[in-house]
Write a protein that holds these residues in place. Structure first.
Motif, PDB file in Angstrom:
ATOM      1  N   PHE A  66      55.325  44.290  37.768  1.00 55.85           N
ATOM      2  CA  PHE A  66      54.910  45.589  38.283  1.00 55.85           C
ATOM      3  C   PHE A  66      53.481  45.929  37.864  1.00 55.85           C
ATOM      4  O   PHE A  66      52.805  46.697  38.532  1.00 55.85           O
ATOM      5  CB  PHE A  66      55.875  46.698  37.886  1.00 55.85           C
ATOM      6  N   ALA A  67      52.993  45.341  36.778  1.00 60.55           N
ATOM      7  CA  ALA A  67      51.591  45.537  36.405  1.00 60.55           C
ATOM      8  C   ALA A  67      50.684  44.844  37.418  1.00 60.55           C
ATOM      9  O   ALA A  67      49.618  45.362  37.763  1.00 60.55           O
ATOM     10  CB  ALA A  67      51.336  45.004  35.004  1.00 60.55           C
ATOM     11  N   VAL A  68      51.125  43.696  37.891  1.00 61.42           N
ATOM     12  CA  VAL A  68      50.360  42.971  38.900  1.00 61.42           C
ATOM     13  C   VAL A  68      50.342  43.772  40.196  1.00 61.42           C
ATOM     14  O   VAL A  68      49.309  43.903  40.866  1.00 61.42           O
ATOM     15  CB  VAL A  68      50.966  41.567  39.114  1.00 61.42           C
ATOM     16  N   THR A  69      51.493  44.353  40.559  1.00 62.98           N
ATOM     17  CA  THR A  69      51.574  45.162  41.776  1.00 62.98           C
ATOM     18  C   THR A  69      50.691  46.397  41.658  1.00 62.98           C
ATOM     19  O   THR A  69      50.016  46.795  42.614  1.00 62.98           O
ATOM     20  CB  THR A  69      53.033  45.567  42.038  1.00 62.98           C
ATOM     21  N   ALA A  70      50.685  47.016  40.485  1.00 64.92           N
ATOM     22  CA  ALA A  70      49.837  48.189  40.283  1.00 64.92           C
ATOM     23  C   ALA A  70      48.361  47.824  40.413  1.00 64.92           C
ATOM     24  O   ALA A  70      47.570  48.591  40.979  1.00 64.92           O
ATOM     25  CB  ALA A  70      50.120  48.811  38.916  1.00 64.92           C
TER      26      ALA A  70
END
Length: 122
Positions: free
Chosen positions: A26-30
């Motif tokens: 989810f950090a990558v998506t953010a």
């Protein structure tokens, strides 16, 4: 007066630290969503500088292409990084399990895994 905390990392703590965990997906998506949000002002700037009175369709088409390209790039980057993170997680789990089995000899400064001891027969 100085307030707060300060920590330092010595050579020994760096040597004995557990392996770092991969970034969550989810950090990558953010990060990808953040890059997409950065393209919105660029698209708005293109619209504002274009002469809308003479050619509104090409300016809107250009904005649409820029936004769709940014969205597609964000999706492709997110999927690629998500897959690489999923592939890295089992290797991290193995490294973490190996780290948990290790001991440190304070006298000679070596990390080691003790040999398995067979149970005694009585």
């Amino acid at each position: 007066m100085i307030s707060g905390r300060a920590t330092t990392t010595t050579h020994l703590t760096a040597k004995l630290a557990p392996p770092p965990k991969p970034l969550p997906w989810f950090a990558v998506t953010a990060a990808a969503a953040g890059l997409l949000m950065l393209t919105l002002p660029c698209g708005a700037g293109l619209l504002l500088t274009a002469d809308m009175s003479t050619a509104p369709v090409p300016a809107l088409l250009l904005l649409f292409v820029v936004l769709i390209g940014a969205l597609g790039g964000a999706v492709v980057a997110t999927v690629a990084l998500y897959r690489s993170q999923r592939a890295a997680l089992p290797a991290w789990s193995r490294r973490r399990a190996a780290w948990e089995r290790q001991f440190y000899c304070q006298r000679c400064g070596v990390r080691f895994v003790p040999p398995a001891v067979a149970p005694s027969r009585q």
